[in-house]
Motif scaffolding. Structure first.
Motif, mmCIF file in Angstrom:
data_model
loop_
_atom_site.group_PDB
_atom_site.id
_atom_site.type_symbol
_atom_site.label_atom_id
_atom_site.label_comp_id
_atom_site.label_asym_id
_atom_site.label_seq_id
_atom_site.Cartn_x
_atom_site.Cartn_y
_atom_site.Cartn_z
ATOM 1 N N HIS A 1 0.789 -1.230 0.000
ATOM 2 C CA HIS A 1 0.000 0.000 0.000
ATOM 3 C C HIS A 1 0.827 1.290 0.000
ATOM 4 O O HIS A 1 0.356 2.323 -0.486
ATOM 5 N N ALA A 2 2.030 1.255 0.563
ATOM 6 C CA ALA A 2 2.825 2.482 0.663
ATOM 7 C C ALA A 2 3.334 2.924 -0.702
ATOM 8 O O ALA A 2 3.669 2.094 -1.552
ATOM 9 N N CYS A 27 10.990 -0.085 6.021
ATOM 10 C CA CYS A 27 10.854 1.366 5.795
ATOM 11 C C CYS A 27 9.751 1.632 4.778
ATOM 12 O O CYS A 27 9.729 1.010 3.708
ATOM 13 N N THR A 28 8.840 2.544 5.101
ATOM 14 C CA THR A 28 7.814 2.954 4.150
ATOM 15 C C THR A 28 7.799 4.470 4.033
ATOM 16 O O THR A 28 8.196 5.185 4.958
ATOM 17 N N ALA A 29 7.349 4.945 2.885
ATOM 18 C CA ALA A 29 7.185 6.380 2.639
ATOM 19 C C ALA A 29 5.748 6.624 2.208
ATOM 20 O O ALA A 29 5.275 6.008 1.250
ATOM 21 N N SER A 30 5.050 7.498 2.916
ATOM 22 C CA SER A 30 3.640 7.795 2.648
ATOM 23 C C SER A 30 3.488 9.262 2.277
ATOM 24 O O SER A 30 4.029 10.138 2.957
ATOM 25 N N ILE A 70 8.122 9.117 6.560
ATOM 26 C CA ILE A 70 8.941 7.902 6.532
ATOM 27 C C ILE A 70 8.732 7.156 7.845
ATOM 28 O O ILE A 70 8.918 7.726 8.925
ATOM 29 N N ASP A 71 8.319 5.904 7.740
ATOM 30 C CA ASP A 71 8.138 5.067 8.929
ATOM 31 C C ASP A 71 9.160 3.938 8.893
ATOM 32 O O ASP A 71 9.228 3.191 7.914
ATOM 33 N N VAL A 95 15.740 4.891 0.111
ATOM 34 C CA VAL A 95 15.158 4.130 -1.003
ATOM 35 C C VAL A 95 13.647 4.312 -1.022
ATOM 36 O O VAL A 95 13.039 4.547 -2.080
ATOM 37 N N ALA A 96 13.012 4.218 0.148
ATOM 38 C CA ALA A 96 11.567 4.401 0.224
ATOM 39 C C ALA A 96 11.174 5.804 -0.224
ATOM 40 O O ALA A 96 10.174 5.991 -0.944
ATOM 41 N N LEU A 97 11.934 6.813 0.194
ATOM 42 C CA LEU A 97 11.644 8.192 -0.203
ATOM 43 C C LEU A 97 11.777 8.368 -1.705
ATOM 44 O O LEU A 97 10.920 8.994 -2.350
#
Length: 239
Positions: A23-24, A39-42, A114-115, A135-137
């Motif tokens: 989902h992120a 790591c996730t970026a929303s 960023i989580d 990387v997530a960002l």
């Protein structure tokens, strides 16, 4: 010989796995040996109050450890009702570090959250979080570019972090828990792909250490971050 059998300038086995969250907008599992950080970026269509009307965006971070990330179970901070000082310090470090290479004027009044959740800890959780968080960002910005919200990735350079320390009188790279818990000196370096310094956290654990030792640690970190940036490029398909 290091407890892990690695050479002084050798990283642990590194894996940066992109797109691990369904989902992120951006996600990465960062593995530094036995340290694993999700790591996730929303993307959020709002910014903190102090930025409203400025036309500028924001990047911020939250960090946490799952109860059995370590040898013994730790209680959830949410259950305690507040975050600990270490948690606050690390998540502020992650946010500051990522903002250092982000053009805040290039993606409008949007916030990227960023989580970083530590699934398993064996030393260097903050450095893995920063490296995987980048990387997530990047992937979140790529999502925005694909959606034609922005026309370019607003990042000026790669960014990664690594620990170094003085263990058994020797300067070594990327400490695991066994080394970190007994190191005479311990440092975390956040550097850009070009080798520029974003932040350094360094402590003489037992006694002060000389400038020459710090320079050796910095040399190790610069080489280590260079290799971590190569891993980032490969994960992002930029290699």
């Amino acid at each position: 010989m290091r407890p892990s059998g690695r050479a002084a300038d050798e990283l642990r086995q590194i894996a940066l796995e992109p797109h691990v969250s369904k989902h992120a907008e951006g996600s990465c599992m960062a593995k530094f040996g036995d340290t694993h950080v999700h790591c996730t970026a929303s993307i959020q269509d709002s910014v903190p109050g102090f930025l409203r009307g400025s036309g500028r965006g924001w990047v911020t971070a939250e960090y946490g450890m799952l109860p059995r990330a370590t040898h013994t179970r730790g209680s959830r901070e949410a259950a305690r009702g507040k975050q600990g000082g270490r948690t606050q310090e690390i998540q502020r470090l992650i946010g500051r570090s990522l903002r250092a290479v982000t053009d805040m004027s290039a993606f409008g009044e949007r916030a990227i959250q960023i989580d970083c959740d530590v699934i398993q800890a064996d030393g260097g959780t903050r450095t893995a979080a920063i490296t995987g968080g980048y990387v997530a960002l990047y992937l979140a910005f790529d999502f925005m570019r694909t959606a034609k919200v922005i026309d370019r990735i607003p990042l000026s350079d790669h960014l990664a972090a690594v620990s170094c320390g003085l263990a058994g009188g020797e300067a070594v790279l990327d400490l695991d828990y066994v080394e970190d818990s007994s190191a005479e000196a311990d440092a975390n370096f956040v550097l850009t792909g070009a080798g520029q310094i974003v932040e350094v956290q360094a402590t003489g654990e037992d006694a002060p250490f000389p400038r020459q030792t710090f320079d050796r640690l910095l040399d190790l970190a610069e080489a280590g971050v260079g290799r971590l940036c190569d891993h980032q490029r490969a994960a992002l398909g930029l290699a």
